[in-house]
Structures are given as C-alpha cells and as structure tokens.
Design a protein around this motif. Structure first.
Motif, PDB file in Angstrom:
ATOM      1  N   ALA A  17       0.870  -1.353  -0.053  1.00 39.80           N
ATOM      2  CA  ALA A  17       0.032   0.078  -0.010  1.00 39.80           C
ATOM      3  C   ALA A  17       1.026   1.142  -0.224  1.00 39.80           C
ATOM      4  O   ALA A  17       0.222   2.303  -0.417  1.00 39.80           O
ATOM      5  N   GLU A  18       2.198   1.104   0.539  1.00 42.36           N
ATOM      6  CA  GLU A  18       3.182   2.445   0.555  1.00 42.36           C
ATOM      7  C   GLU A  18       3.798   2.658  -0.409  1.00 42.36           C
ATOM      8  O   GLU A  18       4.386   3.845  -0.632  1.00 42.36           O
ATOM      9  N   LEU A  19       4.149   1.428  -1.140  1.00 42.13           N
ATOM     10  CA  LEU A  19       5.131   1.807  -2.273  1.00 42.13           C
ATOM     11  C   LEU A  19       4.542   1.879  -3.687  1.00 42.13           C
ATOM     12  O   LEU A  19       3.849   1.153  -4.093  1.00 42.13           O
ATOM     13  N   PRO A  20       4.870   2.985  -4.233  1.00 41.17           N
ATOM     14  CA  PRO A  20       4.122   3.274  -5.641  1.00 41.17           C
ATOM     15  C   PRO A  20       4.805   2.601  -6.537  1.00 41.17           C
ATOM     16  O   PRO A  20       5.958   1.995  -6.593  1.00 41.17           O
ATOM     17  N   LEU A  21       4.035   2.009  -7.518  1.00 38.20           N
ATOM     18  CA  LEU A  21       4.653   1.157  -8.595  1.00 38.20           C
ATOM     19  C   LEU A  21       5.446   1.978  -9.408  1.00 38.20           C
ATOM     20  O   LEU A  21       5.147   3.191  -9.903  1.00 38.20           O
ATOM     21  N   ASP A  22       6.696   1.677  -9.806  1.00 33.92           N
ATOM     22  CA  ASP A  22       7.592   2.133 -10.905  1.00 33.92           C
ATOM     23  C   ASP A  22       7.284   1.768 -12.152  1.00 33.92           C
ATOM     24  O   ASP A  22       7.773   0.931 -12.762  1.00 33.92           O
ATOM     25  N   ARG A  23       6.102   2.345 -12.780  1.00 35.84           N
ATOM     26  CA  ARG A  23       5.630   1.657 -14.106  1.00 35.84           C
ATOM     27  C   ARG A  23       6.435   1.698 -15.171  1.00 35.84           C
ATOM     28  O   ARG A  23       6.555   0.905 -16.062  1.00 35.84           O
ATOM     29  N   ALA A  24       7.036   2.927 -15.338  1.00 35.33           N
ATOM     30  CA  ALA A  24       7.511   3.325 -16.572  1.00 35.33           C
ATOM     31  C   ALA A  24       8.940   2.370 -17.007  1.00 35.33           C
ATOM     32  O   ALA A  24       8.719   1.792 -18.124  1.00 35.33           O
ATOM     33  N   PRO A  25       9.859   2.201 -16.171  1.00 31.54           N
ATOM     34  CA  PRO A  25      10.819   1.194 -16.696  1.00 31.54           C
ATOM     35  C   PRO A  25      10.338  -0.314 -16.705  1.00 31.54           C
ATOM     36  O   PRO A  25      10.779  -1.056 -17.661  1.00 31.54           O
ATOM     37  N   HIS A  26       9.232  -0.692 -16.029  1.00 32.31           N
ATOM     38  CA  HIS A  26       8.742  -1.841 -16.210  1.00 32.31           C
ATOM     39  C   HIS A  26       7.962  -1.947 -17.706  1.00 32.31           C
ATOM     40  O   HIS A  26       7.882  -3.325 -18.184  1.00 32.31           O
ATOM     41  N   GLU A  27       7.075  -1.090 -17.978  1.00 34.70           N
ATOM     42  CA  GLU A  27       6.636  -1.178 -19.316  1.00 34.70           C
ATOM     43  C   GLU A  27       7.537  -1.146 -20.197  1.00 34.70           C
ATOM     44  O   GLU A  27       7.283  -1.946 -21.129  1.00 34.70           O
ATOM     45  N   ALA A  28       8.604  -0.372 -20.187  1.00 32.60           N
ATOM     46  CA  ALA A  28       9.684  -0.458 -21.096  1.00 32.60           C
ATOM     47  C   ALA A  28      10.085  -1.817 -21.392  1.00 32.60           C
ATOM     48  O   ALA A  28      10.484  -2.305 -22.413  1.00 32.60           O
ATOM     49  N   LEU A  29      10.555  -2.501 -20.311  1.00 30.98           N
ATOM     50  CA  LEU A  29      11.183  -3.657 -20.392  1.00 30.98           C
ATOM     51  C   LEU A  29      10.184  -4.775 -20.910  1.00 30.98           C
ATOM     52  O   LEU A  29      10.366  -5.660 -21.685  1.00 30.98           O
ATOM     53  N   VAL A  30       8.890  -4.647 -20.589  1.00 31.99           N
ATOM     54  CA  VAL A  30       7.810  -5.214 -21.087  1.00 31.99           C
ATOM     55  C   VAL A  30       7.906  -5.430 -22.785  1.00 31.99           C
ATOM     56  O   VAL A  30       7.835  -6.285 -23.523  1.00 31.99           O
ATOM     57  N   THR A  31       7.648  -4.092 -23.163  1.00 30.19           N
ATOM     58  CA  THR A  31       7.692  -3.625 -24.600  1.00 30.19           C
ATOM     59  C   THR A  31       9.116  -4.405 -25.069  1.00 30.19           C
ATOM     60  O   THR A  31       9.012  -4.977 -26.353  1.00 30.19           O
ATOM     61  N   ALA A  32      10.152  -4.303 -24.616  1.00 28.56           N
ATOM     62  CA  ALA A  32      11.473  -4.747 -25.046  1.00 28.56           C
ATOM     63  C   ALA A  32      11.348  -6.411 -25.312  1.00 28.56           C
ATOM     64  O   ALA A  32      11.633  -6.932 -26.377  1.00 28.56           O
ATOM     65  N   VAL A  33      10.819  -6.940 -24.133  1.00 30.38           N
ATOM     66  CA  VAL A  33      10.864  -8.476 -24.220  1.00 30.38           C
ATOM     67  C   VAL A  33       9.622  -8.929 -25.104  1.00 30.38           C
ATOM     68  O   VAL A  33       9.979 -10.036 -25.885  1.00 30.38           O
ATOM     69  N   LEU A  34       8.701  -8.235 -25.358  1.00 33.96           N
ATOM     70  CA  LEU A  34       7.626  -8.705 -26.241  1.00 33.96           C
ATOM     71  C   LEU A  34       8.114  -8.482 -27.808  1.00 33.96           C
ATOM     72  O   LEU A  34       7.701  -9.121 -28.521  1.00 33.96           O
TER      73      LEU A  34
END
Length: 128
Positions: A17-34
C-alpha cells in the motif's frame, strides 16, 4: 542460487500500500521483451528478467486486488478483476525457466495486469 527466495512477513499489506509502482521502466522492459525475435541470452539472464517481471506482476496484482475490493459489489469491474487475479495466481505458480518464452509469458502477464489496473482507475461506466 536459482529458485531461492525470502519470505517477507507483512500481514497488513503495508508495503504494497505504501510503495508506488515504478511503472515506466517495467512497461519499457515488457515492450522490449515482447519485441524479441531471436534473443541469445544466457539462461541466468532470462531467469533474472523473469524474476524482475514476476515481482512486479505481484505488486501490480496487489494494487488490482486493493482497487477491486474497494468497488461496490454491483460494479462488474470488480468481478472481472477477480477473474484476472485468479488467472494471475495460476500463471505465477508456474516455475520459472531460463528461456525467452518464459520471460515473454511473464511480460504478457504484467501487461494484462496493467490493463486491468487502468480499467479499475477509470471512472465507473454510467448506468442507464
């Protein structure tokens, strides 16, 4: 050591609940992997990427679960989120392998969870 992990005792779910997701780098990783066509990485590299995506999938799933639980029972988005979360649990239970298909499977899971998270944060659809 492959397959080793530590268990964190957090019965109140305060860390999620207290740690915000670090979305941008993970979305970039997902895009690269796919986008991989024929990657040539060592099995240990695939395992590390899969572990990163697995941990992030668990964090996103926790946010989806929290948001879905806060919705009124009449909101169908919560029921759909529960279906996605059950599927997520099953997919995360599969053992990690040091392969590109395994990593891509985890990347698709993270993408799916973000799609569900976005739908839960949109305003409720108007009823007629």
């Amino acid at each position: 050591m492959s397959g080793a992990y530590a268990v964190l005792h957090d019965p109140q779910g305060l860390l999620d609940a207290e740690l915000p997701l670090d979305r941008a780098p993970h979305e970039a990783l997902v895009t690269a992997v796919l986008a991989w066509k024929d990657p040539d990485l060592a099995p240990s590299d695939y395992e590390q990427i899969a572990l990163q995506l697995t941990g992030h999938a668990r964090a996103v799933a926790a946010d989806v679960r929290r948001l879905a639980a806060a919705l009124p029972k009449s909101d169908g988005r919560g029921a759909l989120a529960e279906v996605v979360l059950r599927e997520t649990e099953g997919r995360l239970a599969a053992p990690l392998k040091g392969t590109a298909p395994c990593v891509q499977h985890r990347a698709r899971l993270v993408r799916s969870l973000y799609t569900r998270l976005d739908r839960l944060t949109e305003p409720a659809p108007a009823t007629t």
